[in-house]
Design a protein around this motif. Sequence first.
Motif, PDB file in Angstrom:
ATOM      1  N   PRO A  61      55.407  35.644  45.107  1.00  0.00           N
ATOM      2  CA  PRO A  61      54.113  35.404  45.754  1.00  0.00           C
ATOM      3  C   PRO A  61      54.163  35.434  47.279  1.00  0.00           C
ATOM      4  O   PRO A  61      53.124  35.313  47.925  1.00  0.00           O
ATOM      5  N   ALA A  62      55.350  35.562  47.866  1.00  0.00           N
ATOM      6  CA  ALA A  62      55.494  35.708  49.320  1.00  0.00           C
ATOM      7  C   ALA A  62      56.544  36.788  49.541  1.00  0.00           C
ATOM      8  O   ALA A  62      57.616  36.551  50.070  1.00  0.00           O
ATOM      9  N   CYS A  63      56.213  38.014  49.126  1.00  0.00           N
ATOM     10  CA  CYS A  63      57.244  39.042  48.922  1.00  0.00           C
ATOM     11  C   CYS A  63      57.803  39.621  50.198  1.00  0.00           C
ATOM     12  O   CYS A  63      58.856  40.264  50.166  1.00  0.00           O
ATOM     13  N   GLY A  64      57.144  39.435  51.355  1.00  0.00           N
ATOM     14  CA  GLY A  64      57.699  39.981  52.587  1.00  0.00           C
ATOM     15  C   GLY A  64      57.909  41.477  52.469  1.00  0.00           C
ATOM     16  O   GLY A  64      56.980  42.245  52.250  1.00  0.00           O
ATOM     17  N   THR A  65      59.167  41.908  52.580  1.00  0.00           N
ATOM     18  CA  THR A  65      59.478  43.338  52.500  1.00  0.00           C
ATOM     19  C   THR A  65      59.940  43.752  51.112  1.00  0.00           C
ATOM     20  O   THR A  65      60.348  44.895  50.913  1.00  0.00           O
ATOM     21  N   GLY A  66      59.921  42.834  50.146  1.00  0.00           N
ATOM     22  CA  GLY A  66      60.160  43.203  48.755  1.00  0.00           C
ATOM     23  C   GLY A  66      61.597  43.130  48.289  1.00  0.00           C
ATOM     24  O   GLY A  66      61.957  43.776  47.304  1.00  0.00           O
ATOM     25  N   GLY A  67      62.426  42.332  48.945  1.00  0.00           N
ATOM     26  CA  GLY A  67      63.832  42.261  48.579  1.00  0.00           C
ATOM     27  C   GLY A  67      64.075  41.817  47.150  1.00  0.00           C
ATOM     28  O   GLY A  67      64.899  42.403  46.438  1.00  0.00           O
ATOM     29  N   PHE A  68      63.377  40.781  46.692  1.00  0.00           N
ATOM     30  CA  PHE A  68      63.584  40.287  45.327  1.00  0.00           C
ATOM     31  C   PHE A  68      63.098  41.305  44.287  1.00  0.00           C
ATOM     32  O   PHE A  68      63.704  41.453  43.220  1.00  0.00           O
ATOM     33  N   LEU A  69      62.028  41.998  44.587  1.00  0.00           N
ATOM     34  CA  LEU A  69      61.521  42.994  43.646  1.00  0.00           C
ATOM     35  C   LEU A  69      62.465  44.189  43.573  1.00  0.00           C
ATOM     36  O   LEU A  69      62.744  44.711  42.484  1.00  0.00           O
ATOM     37  N   THR A 104      56.514  46.580  51.215  1.00  0.00           N
ATOM     38  CA  THR A 104      57.051  46.324  49.879  1.00  0.00           C
ATOM     39  C   THR A 104      56.697  47.453  48.920  1.00  0.00           C
ATOM     40  O   THR A 104      57.517  47.853  48.083  1.00  0.00           O
ATOM     41  N   SER A 105      55.492  47.984  49.013  1.00  0.00           N
ATOM     42  CA  SER A 105      55.095  49.088  48.142  1.00  0.00           C
ATOM     43  C   SER A 105      56.029  50.282  48.320  1.00  0.00           C
ATOM     44  O   SER A 105      56.422  50.933  47.350  1.00  0.00           O
ATOM     45  N   MET A 106      56.417  50.567  49.572  1.00  0.00           N
ATOM     46  CA  MET A 106      57.358  51.655  49.805  1.00  0.00           C
ATOM     47  C   MET A 106      58.717  51.320  49.222  1.00  0.00           C
ATOM     48  O   MET A 106      59.398  52.183  48.657  1.00  0.00           O
ATOM     49  N   ASN A 107      59.122  50.062  49.330  1.00  0.00           N
ATOM     50  CA  ASN A 107      60.404  49.625  48.780  1.00  0.00           C
ATOM     51  C   ASN A 107      60.457  49.869  47.275  1.00  0.00           C
ATOM     52  O   ASN A 107      61.444  50.390  46.741  1.00  0.00           O
ATOM     53  N   VAL A 108      59.384  49.496  46.572  1.00  0.00           N
ATOM     54  CA  VAL A 108      59.322  49.706  45.124  1.00  0.00           C
ATOM     55  C   VAL A 108      59.269  51.198  44.806  1.00  0.00           C
ATOM     56  O   VAL A 108      59.920  51.685  43.871  1.00  0.00           O
ATOM     57  N   MET A 109      58.519  51.948  45.609  1.00  0.00           N
ATOM     58  CA  MET A 109      58.387  53.380  45.344  1.00  0.00           C
ATOM     59  C   MET A 109      59.728  54.103  45.487  1.00  0.00           C
ATOM     60  O   MET A 109      60.037  55.023  44.714  1.00  0.00           O
ATOM     61  N   LEU A 110      60.531  53.712  46.459  1.00  0.00           N
ATOM     62  CA  LEU A 110      61.821  54.353  46.640  1.00  0.00           C
ATOM     63  C   LEU A 110      62.694  54.213  45.399  1.00  0.00           C
ATOM     64  O   LEU A 110      63.509  55.083  45.096  1.00  0.00           O
ATOM     65  N   LEU A 111      62.513  53.113  44.674  1.00  0.00           N
ATOM     66  CA  LEU A 111      63.352  52.862  43.510  1.00  0.00           C
ATOM     67  C   LEU A 111      62.704  53.333  42.211  1.00  0.00           C
ATOM     68  O   LEU A 111      63.376  53.915  41.360  1.00  0.00           O
ATOM     69  N   ALA A 112      61.419  53.069  42.051  1.00  0.00           N
ATOM     70  CA  ALA A 112      60.757  53.329  40.769  1.00  0.00           C
ATOM     71  C   ALA A 112      59.861  54.558  40.774  1.00  0.00           C
ATOM     72  O   ALA A 112      59.410  54.983  39.709  1.00  0.00           O
ATOM     73  N   PHE A 124      50.435  44.411  56.274  1.00  0.00           N
ATOM     74  CA  PHE A 124      51.448  45.398  56.643  1.00  0.00           C
ATOM     75  C   PHE A 124      52.702  45.237  55.793  1.00  0.00           C
ATOM     76  O   PHE A 124      53.354  46.210  55.431  1.00  0.00           O
ATOM     77  N   LEU A 125      53.036  44.000  55.460  1.00  0.00           N
ATOM     78  CA  LEU A 125      54.185  43.783  54.596  1.00  0.00           C
ATOM     79  C   LEU A 125      53.897  44.238  53.172  1.00  0.00           C
ATOM     80  O   LEU A 125      54.817  44.624  52.439  1.00  0.00           O
TER      81      LEU A 125
END
Length: 706
Positions: free
Chosen positions: A369-377, A432-440, A427-428
């Motif tokens: 719920p406070a994902c920042g740049t998406g490290g945990f995801l 995070t959306s880009m972080n997930v997209m790079l992987l999935a 903006f974060l």
Amino acid sequence: MDLFTADSDPTEQGQPGESSAPIGTDAGTDRDTLPDDQTIDYITDDPVKDTPKEQVRQRIVRALLHEYGISLDDMARDFPVPVSTQDGRRRARRADIAIFAHGSAHGLANLRRVVICKPEPKNGKTRIRTHDQATRDLEELTDLMGDDLTPQVAYGLWTNGLDLFFVHKEISRFGSSFEPRADWPQADESLGSRTVASHARLRRGDADMLKTTFRRCHNFIHGNEGMPKDAAFWQFLYLLFAKMHDERVSAQGGAARFFAGLDEPFTADGRKRIRQRVDRLFDEVKEEYPLFGARDEIALSDRALAFLVGELAPYDLRGTDLDVKGMAYQELVGANLRGDRGQYFTPRGAVTLMVDILDPGEGDTVFDPACGTGGFLRETLRHLLDGWREREGTRGRPDTDAQLDAHRERLAAYAHEHLFGADFDQFLVRTTSMNVMLLAGIEGNIYHMDSLAFPGGHQPGVIAARKRVTLGSVDVLMTNPPFGTDIKITDRDILDHYRNGVAQSWSRSRDTGLLVASGTTPATAVAPEQLFIQRAVEWVKPGGRVGIVLPNGILSNPGPSDQAIREWILRHCWVLASVELPVETFIVDAGVNILTTLLFLKKKTEEEQMTETMGGAQDYPVFMAVAEKVGVDRRGNPVYKRRPDGEVILEVTETVERIRIGGREEERTLRRKRSVVDDDLPEIGKAYKRFRAVHHEPGLPRTSSP
């Protein structure tokens, strides 16, 4: 509760995708330690002097192997090449890296490519030079390539770790000419990891070089376009989305458009053609992804845009390992988007440990719920992928094309159905959306909303979140919430959600000594981490697991407010584990000098709470650990394990490479030595698994699939 402590296991730990083994005479030299002033050469596997120049050379050698498919057997260091002087004489000048025809003897007649390495610039230099601005340095390279004794040397590279200048030699009846290139071709004998319908073959990225490429792109915008760091990052993000969109379209049979022809970055007409292609791509991105609107525009000059496309285009980001993409992206994000409102980005080691302990399965809904740049995801996706490879018997090996496509499809399905994030900063959310997209391969379910105000709030993401992640619906929640006394929550509409929980004024009864909540004077300002504890527990199902980063004070301060929080936690949750982190953890990645703890909880059912209320608290074991080392010191320098005499301990690693030669696929196992990083966190993760093998989790058993 019984408290069990975990001491670090001295077992040495390899990196993901590699296996480690004790030093032995079958792995090159039989040294098992290394003085501070030496490093292990990747070409020869022998100790060499560790200098700034050597560090650049080692990084380039790894890239030549991993990205370009050039065998280590075809490389040599410090190879002498005859060079003509102005007085007509010849003298030998050494190529820092020499590359020979595949499988041939290391002689002058077989020399094909040369590399000159220089130390990386100091003092935080960010300005990236063009070929024209590096004329003097390139003369050194062309001298090395241009002698009449070496007409077969076709390619050269000059680099200081940040600047990379590729040169191609062309010979005509008028002599040799040296043309700038955006990149080198891959090894002649290698077909690379994939082929695409474009002007060139794409390559899978090496971790160090992809980090360097991302940093070069950002630094070129920041240093050459005059943009502040955060604005430069968003421009880079636009291009990264365009690149990923182009790869997806190309994979479905469309024509590739995110590329730079051999000479396009160096001519005005070529740069215009690049802009036309990329502008059309980004228009499609804005139509497809609601993250972007009409005001989002690529505001780069033609020269800067051509430079960035030339840097990113050769990479096959869809085919590059998840860890590689995640590390490269996260490092760039952490360097440019550190928050000023408590958004302390969680270091990779702490993220990995939290995911390993909570062990989300493919059937678990995961939420930050406070994902920042998406490290945990991001780490959840990597954790699932590692598990799949483990069960397939392929962990430690690169995916084949078929495996890569199958894993990506499986990750995309998981990200769509089970992976969720939210952040107050729009903006974060993009980051995070880009972080997930790079992987999935998809942007995932990342909502712009205020998680503490949920299900209220005015941000646009709250409407979709009410349908997908209602309170009480999550299996695993991991988060590093904003915390600090200077960002307390004072909004009464938010605090009213927590009046029956933590948002109360507490005092100690003089008669009983117990904590008592004041019903007439509710709290008017509450630290956000206290509210996030309650909100995290409310969001998970009974039996759901929570991992949360907290300042140590909330778990140890004697004040009534902090003690009331601890009592609330014990009443509503089973405590699974507590891992205290050293101050170095957040100094480097977040610039924050604070002691923190990773707290792991499991939500009790109403029946379990009532049983304890009626019969007293149940006794159960709790895993506790204190990490003293996290692999870096306060300045971010690596910390290595050492023998009593102070010398650094070495380990042997095995890396499996898969390349294509002559139309057939071939696996090669590369054994190399490296220094052992002194990091307690991986050992704590292994200790927790040993602990759980003996002591099962308290409360409701897990029901999700692995």
